[in-house]
Motif scaffolding. Structure first.
Motif, PDB file in Angstrom:
ATOM      1  N   PHE A  61       0.836  -1.204   0.000  1.00  0.00           N
ATOM      2  CA  PHE A  61       0.000   0.000   0.000  1.00  0.00           C
ATOM      3  C   PHE A  61       0.874   1.259   0.000  1.00  0.00           C
ATOM      4  O   PHE A  61       0.551   2.242  -0.671  1.00  0.00           O
ATOM      5  CB  PHE A  61      -0.915   0.025   1.226  1.00  0.00           C
ATOM      6  CG  PHE A  61      -1.912  -1.103   1.288  1.00  0.00           C
ATOM      7  CD1 PHE A  61      -2.143  -1.926   0.193  1.00  0.00           C
ATOM      8  CD2 PHE A  61      -2.627  -1.339   2.456  1.00  0.00           C
ATOM      9  CE1 PHE A  61      -3.063  -2.967   0.256  1.00  0.00           C
ATOM     10  CE2 PHE A  61      -3.546  -2.369   2.528  1.00  0.00           C
ATOM     11  CZ  PHE A  61      -3.761  -3.188   1.439  1.00  0.00           C
ATOM     12  N   ALA A  62       1.964   1.223   0.768  1.00  0.00           N
ATOM     13  CA  ALA A  62       2.860   2.378   0.830  1.00  0.00           C
ATOM     14  C   ALA A  62       3.484   2.662  -0.533  1.00  0.00           C
ATOM     15  O   ALA A  62       3.580   3.824  -0.957  1.00  0.00           O
ATOM     16  CB  ALA A  62       3.948   2.131   1.877  1.00  0.00           C
TER      17      ALA A  62
ATOM     18  N   LEU B 277       9.671  -2.927   7.347  1.00  0.00           N
ATOM     19  CA  LEU B 277       9.715  -3.254   5.921  1.00  0.00           C
ATOM     20  C   LEU B 277       9.754  -1.999   5.058  1.00  0.00           C
ATOM     21  O   LEU B 277      10.486  -1.940   4.062  1.00  0.00           O
ATOM     22  CB  LEU B 277       8.507  -4.107   5.545  1.00  0.00           C
ATOM     23  CG  LEU B 277       8.441  -5.526   6.109  1.00  0.00           C
ATOM     24  CD1 LEU B 277       7.131  -6.201   5.711  1.00  0.00           C
ATOM     25  CD2 LEU B 277       9.630  -6.355   5.636  1.00  0.00           C
ATOM     26  N   ILE B 278       8.962  -0.994   5.426  1.00  0.00           N
ATOM     27  CA  ILE B 278       8.935   0.248   4.642  1.00  0.00           C
ATOM     28  C   ILE B 278      10.276   0.972   4.747  1.00  0.00           C
ATOM     29  O   ILE B 278      10.787   1.509   3.761  1.00  0.00           O
ATOM     30  CB  ILE B 278       7.776   1.151   5.107  1.00  0.00           C
ATOM     31  CG1 ILE B 278       6.430   0.465   4.841  1.00  0.00           C
ATOM     32  CG2 ILE B 278       7.826   2.496   4.383  1.00  0.00           C
ATOM     33  CD1 ILE B 278       5.233   1.187   5.435  1.00  0.00           C
ATOM     34  N   LYS B 279      10.868   0.970   5.942  1.00  0.00           N
ATOM     35  CA  LYS B 279      12.185   1.584   6.119  1.00  0.00           C
ATOM     36  C   LYS B 279      13.233   0.898   5.257  1.00  0.00           C
ATOM     37  O   LYS B 279      14.078   1.536   4.622  1.00  0.00           O
ATOM     38  CB  LYS B 279      12.614   1.513   7.592  1.00  0.00           C
ATOM     39  CG  LYS B 279      11.951   2.522   8.503  1.00  0.00           C
ATOM     40  CD  LYS B 279      12.467   2.339   9.925  1.00  0.00           C
ATOM     41  CE  LYS B 279      11.784   3.287  10.889  1.00  0.00           C
ATOM     42  NZ  LYS B 279      12.227   3.063  12.280  1.00  0.00           N
ATOM     43  N   GLU B 280      13.181  -0.439   5.234  1.00  0.00           N
ATOM     44  CA  GLU B 280      14.186  -1.211   4.495  1.00  0.00           C
ATOM     45  C   GLU B 280      14.005  -1.112   2.990  1.00  0.00           C
ATOM     46  O   GLU B 280      14.941  -1.397   2.233  1.00  0.00           O
ATOM     47  CB  GLU B 280      14.122  -2.683   4.913  1.00  0.00           C
ATOM     48  CG  GLU B 280      14.556  -2.934   6.353  1.00  0.00           C
ATOM     49  CD  GLU B 280      14.243  -4.354   6.813  1.00  0.00           C
ATOM     50  OE1 GLU B 280      13.679  -5.118   5.985  1.00  0.00           O
ATOM     51  OE2 GLU B 280      14.538  -4.682   7.971  1.00  0.00           O
ATOM     52  N   HIS B 281      12.811  -0.720   2.563  1.00  0.00           N
ATOM     53  CA  HIS B 281      12.525  -0.696   1.131  1.00  0.00           C
ATOM     54  C   HIS B 281      13.465   0.240   0.388  1.00  0.00           C
ATOM     55  O   HIS B 281      13.979  -0.083  -0.686  1.00  0.00           O
ATOM     56  CB  HIS B 281      11.065  -0.292   0.892  1.00  0.00           C
ATOM     57  CG  HIS B 281      10.711  -0.212  -0.553  1.00  0.00           C
ATOM     58  ND1 HIS B 281      10.781   0.962  -1.279  1.00  0.00           N
ATOM     59  CD2 HIS B 281      10.291  -1.156  -1.430  1.00  0.00           C
ATOM     60  CE1 HIS B 281      10.427   0.731  -2.523  1.00  0.00           C
ATOM     61  NE2 HIS B 281      10.111  -0.538  -2.637  1.00  0.00           N
ATOM     62  N   GLY B 282      13.678   1.416   0.926  1.00  0.00           N
ATOM     63  CA  GLY B 282      14.634   2.351   0.328  1.00  0.00           C
ATOM     64  C   GLY B 282      14.051   3.293  -0.705  1.00  0.00           C
ATOM     65  O   GLY B 282      14.583   4.379  -0.924  1.00  0.00           O
ATOM     66  N   GLY B 283      12.975   2.916  -1.373  1.00  0.00           N
ATOM     67  CA  GLY B 283      12.415   3.770  -2.416  1.00  0.00           C
ATOM     68  C   GLY B 283      11.238   4.608  -1.957  1.00  0.00           C
ATOM     69  O   GLY B 283      10.555   5.210  -2.782  1.00  0.00           O
ATOM     70  N   ILE B 284      10.995   4.643  -0.653  1.00  0.00           N
ATOM     71  CA  ILE B 284       9.852   5.377  -0.100  1.00  0.00           C
ATOM     72  C   ILE B 284      10.354   6.431   0.871  1.00  0.00           C
ATOM     73  O   ILE B 284      11.222   6.158   1.711  1.00  0.00           O
ATOM     74  CB  ILE B 284       8.879   4.416   0.630  1.00  0.00           C
ATOM     75  CG1 ILE B 284       8.328   3.363  -0.343  1.00  0.00           C
ATOM     76  CG2 ILE B 284       7.744   5.187   1.289  1.00  0.00           C
ATOM     77  CD1 ILE B 284       7.522   2.282   0.331  1.00  0.00           C
TER      78      ILE B 284
END
Length: 344
Positions: free
Chosen positions: A158-159, A199-206
């Motif tokens: 969703f993010a 997970l959102i932190k680790e994503h890198g593209g957000i």
């Protein structure tokens, strides 16, 4: 650009949908519409002058049946053939239209959209997103009811989708994304939300701003608010109720005595601006993200102007090719995961 319209959906059907479509054709000279539904009823609401004026941009596709507002999604799937909603979605799937707009049954629209259009690779479930007013302009919030129970991975998806949507439609280069929680501290929240944050932190593209609380939603602290559908739907309906309450209280507050009515007349332009800004109908048109096609859901009780807003939303998403934008970001996400797994 051609958009398919479920002309039979919503509380008012063609009586509202057709005039809104004619208005949209006037606003968007590059737009063509296909009205899907019972041909005789649709034709009765198209004035002869507009029929001639938009002869090459307004077509009707007959569909015998209508999905009712109380029909269950499972029933809609079984009885989908020759329904206006199903046939409108098929136009998108077959490439004869670039988007579908419907004011019909939300559950049925979600189920049929997944069945007909399929999901983008890497997305498990579609999410409903819409604009909400904030102190710094509109923010976007998802999910708003499509998914009552969500995993941390779903919230990450969703993010990603909310960030891409905001980039494309609102033109914000690096939208701030916040995860709705019961507090801003990292120790707060359930395990699902805590894991989603990691997970959102680790994503890198957000451009992740961390946890936000309910009172931050309209403060403009972030551009995208991420939550599961249970929380999101309650938050949205609560904010809409507050907006209506404020409107009623203002009207009541400036009625009664002559002095109050005079004061109300003096501040009427300011009150109208406030009412217009917080009016939920002004942001009518919620998008179903994650599909291999564009689907916009109008409120079932939308009037002519409000249904027009939903068409405008579809036009904007087609112009920016939102599904492909999301797909490209998902491909980047897969590449990032692959590099992380291979790194020592």
């Amino acid at each position: 650009m051609r958009i398919a319209i479920d002309a039979m959906g919503g509380d008012f059907g063609p009586r509202v949908v057709i005039p809104a479509c004619i208005d949209a054709l006037t606003r968007h000279p590059h737009l063509s519409l296909t009205l899907v539904g019972q041909q005789d009823e649709i034709s009765a609401y198209i004035p002869s002058a507009e029929r001639q004026q938009f002869a090459d941009r307004l077509t009707v596709l007959h569909a015998d049946k209508v999905i009712g507002n109380t029909d269950k999604p499972s029933h809609a799937l079984r009885q989908r053939k020759q329904t206006s909603m199903h046939e409108a979605l098929c136009l998108v799937a077959d490439g004869h239209a670039q988007a579908c707009v419907s004011a019909g049954n939300t559950g049925a629209l979600m189920a049929l959209s997944r069945f007909v259009l399929k999901m983008l690779p890497g997305i498990d479930r579609p999410a409903i997103i819409t604009a909400i007013p904030s102190r710094k302009g509109d923010s976007y919030m998802l999910d708003l009811g499509a998914n009552v129970d969500c995993s941390a991975e779903h919230l990450l998806q969703f993010a990603i989708m909310g960030s891409v949507m905001t980039q494309a439609v609102a033109g914000i280069a690096e939208p701030k994304v916040g995860l709705l929680n019961v507090g801003e501290e990292e120790i707060k929240g359930n395990e699902q939300v805590k894991l989603a944050s990691r997970l959102i932190k680790e994503h890198g593209g957000i451009n992740y701003a961390g946890f936000i609380e309910g009172d931050d939603i309209c403060a403009g602290k972030v551009d995208v608010v991420v939550c599961d559908g249970f929380v999101g739907n309650i938050a949205l309906k609560s904010s809409e109720g507050v907006a209506r309450l404020i409107g009623r209280q203002l009207r009541d507050g400036f009625s009664g005595s002559v002095f109050r009515r005079l004061l109300g007349w003096l501040v009427k332009p300011v009150l109208q601006d406030i009412a217009s800004y917080i009016d939920p109908a002004r942001r009518n048109g919620a998008s179903l993200l994650g599909l291999q096609g564009i689907v916009v859901k109008s409120h079932g009780g939308a009037d002519r102007q409000c249904f027009g807003y939903a068409i405008d939303q579809a036009v904007a998403e087609v112009s920016m090719d939102v599904p492909n934008c999301i797909n490209r970001q998902l491909e980047k996400s897969i590449a990032i995961k692959y590099r992380l797994k291979r790194s020592p």
